[in-house]
Design an enzyme around this catalytic site. Sequence first.
Site, mmCIF file in Angstrom:
data_model
loop_
_atom_site.group_PDB
_atom_site.id
_atom_site.type_symbol
_atom_site.label_atom_id
_atom_site.label_comp_id
_atom_site.label_asym_id
_atom_site.label_seq_id
_atom_site.Cartn_x
_atom_site.Cartn_y
_atom_site.Cartn_z
ATOM 1 N N GLU A 96 4.328 33.081 2.910
ATOM 2 C CA GLU A 96 4.598 34.149 3.245
ATOM 3 C C GLU A 96 3.641 35.471 2.778
ATOM 4 O O GLU A 96 4.021 36.605 1.361
ATOM 5 C CB GLU A 96 6.209 35.182 2.978
ATOM 6 C CG GLU A 96 6.900 35.916 4.111
ATOM 7 C CD GLU A 96 6.632 36.899 3.330
ATOM 8 O OE1 GLU A 96 5.519 37.819 3.196
ATOM 9 O OE2 GLU A 96 7.473 38.201 3.847
ATOM 10 N N GLU A 128 -3.044 41.129 3.320
ATOM 11 C CA GLU A 128 -3.066 40.909 1.644
ATOM 12 C C GLU A 128 -3.573 39.674 1.502
ATOM 13 O O GLU A 128 -3.610 39.197 1.237
ATOM 14 C CB GLU A 128 -1.160 40.378 1.475
ATOM 15 C CG GLU A 128 -0.263 42.119 1.495
ATOM 16 C CD GLU A 128 1.126 41.186 1.402
ATOM 17 O OE1 GLU A 128 1.363 40.312 1.510
ATOM 18 O OE2 GLU A 128 1.765 42.523 1.593
#
Length: 698
Positions: free
Chosen positions: A144, A153
């Site tokens: 995730e 990210e």
Amino acid sequence: MKIFCSRANPTTGSVEWLEEDEHYDYHQEIARSSYADMLHDKDRNVKYYQGIRAAVSRVKDRGQKALVLDIGTGTGLLSMMAVTAGADFCYAIEVFKPMADAAGKIVEKNGFSDKIMVINKHSTEVTVGPEGDMPCRANILVTELFDTELIGEGALPSYEHAHRHLAEENCEAVPHRATVYAQLVESRRMWSWNKLFPIHVQTSLGEQVIVPPVDLENCPGAPSVCDIQLNQVSPADFTVLSDVLPMFSIDFSKQVSSSAACHSRQFEPLTSGRAQVVLSWWDIEMDPEGKIRCTTAPFWAHSDPEEMQWRDHWMQCVYFLPQEEPVVQGSALCLVAHHDDFCVWYSLQRTSPEKNERVHQMRPVCDCQAHLLWNRPRFGEINDQDRTDRYIQALSTVLKPDSVCLCVSDGSLLSVLAHHLGVEQVFTVESSAASHKLLRKIFKANHLEDKINIIEKRPELLTSEDLKGRKVSLLLGEPFFTTSLLPWHNLYFWYVRTAVDQHLGPGAVVMPQAASLHAVVVEFRDLWRIRSPCGDCEGFDVHIMDDMIKRALDFRESREAEPHPLWEYPCRSLSEPRQILAFDFRQLVPPRPLCAEGTMELRRPGRSHAAVLWMEYHLTPECTLSTGLLEPADPEGGCCWNPHCKQAVYFFSPVPDPRAPLGSPQTVSYVVEFHPDTGNITMEFRLADSPLLSNKVA
């Protein structure tokens, strides 16, 4: 051990050295993370659990052991799901040490220590082999690593490395696939967050127009994504020009590339208009068949809007095209999504990139200075013609033909308004090279370079020579300063007013003449989730994470108010707004603290989640501008917030349980103190029959 940290005080403008605990940064990271929001994301958790069960079953059906690699494990939740689903072993990777320590404790408390190994490393540092962190490669990859932009990210480099070094070829992946969607729209409101519009100034001699410089009009804008709660943007604020277009997909079960790429989709505009903005979101499919799907789509593109999951850790994206372009209904175009390893951006092409070798794949970078100086809300604020008209109205009542005006806000156009309204001499102070350069461009584009004097220095360092020996008769500010985070940080204007007092002439006017701090107690529809303890998550005990967040929030600075743009986060007022403190800019900053205490009666039943604070600036006795509530609450308590400003939110602790019945009206008492020596504001709240709630603000 203690450490010293330097910090610029946004209110006083001074640099302070503070003694902090050695774990200060850890507390900050944890307190302001989205862990609680993610744990409360029921849709995300359930879909991941279903996808993990299916992946483990597929591996077991092949007669293999299920070996799981969980990259970015956080609390260890997905690893515990995998073991519960039948995985033989799980390697849980977490680079942030406090989080890795917490994950280890959570895994142990839930009885999985024999099946889950928490590895405190970045995934690119993990080794495989007899002497490595993992004895062999994993055949199930669970991650995730996604943000609102999907790849912001570092998901692509992490997947690329994992497939090359940590996972078996064609491993099972959860999620299995991600798809990014886009929709082209025309939106004056959103476009106003990226470009400077012509500003109209009504004067006694007729209308004057402040025009933007050519290089600002041609600038592609800031390279960073604008992420917002798109569901709170009214459909009346944009016109849809295209269908929802699937722009590109990433198959996480195969080798992933982090190299720059572009993907085009041909479409025919649904209506004629001006292409300005691309709205974007993504979904993830947890299984190869695409039956288990989690989406971040806004309500108009959601398959079941009534069952939408509110979340703040994943929102939606607004991208601005480099230039607005006319489109004609039915005339085919190509929307192109570009991305590198961390960012996505869009362009509009008349032909597909395959036929156009000049498609620009470099990430857009601001070269006009404006996008470096003004953030998106600030662009919107400057483009707000109604707000400009309020300043014009106020200025018209205090200006005289022989006025000498000094403007002391960052990158402000008030100096141009003052000139067009007939001020004899105008000075503006710009403390940064970026704002100095930008204003020079704007003045030149409007033939004002010889009419307005720019002084590039901090206002406290002004000399009589800078002002050509003139005394200032009007000290002018919005006030707005780029270093301000919380509403009262713009009280820096008061310190500037005090510092330049020697340069003010007899009877000089200060505008705004005063300011006031206001507060209201609210119940949030959803925002409370970011501070609410989770307890159990999908049957797993995560109280240790709750305790960790609470300790971080109890740390001194982590208890500060948080700035939030409340137009994105609906709430109900439970009390009437209350003026807490008043600041008289006609006087110098006082040597002694300003104190106030009182009570706020809760008029409506509800769950008291927070106190919201904002500033109001009194330009003249008849004209006030609010950075918070723009009008009285409706009968149910619905609030209309200034869309250009962030308000300060003090969350009460503990956050009320949403399952508890609505509380009856009660009283909130407060004690507020402004400390002029530091610029700090301290506040204490006490709810009836509740422990003292204390917050300290810097």
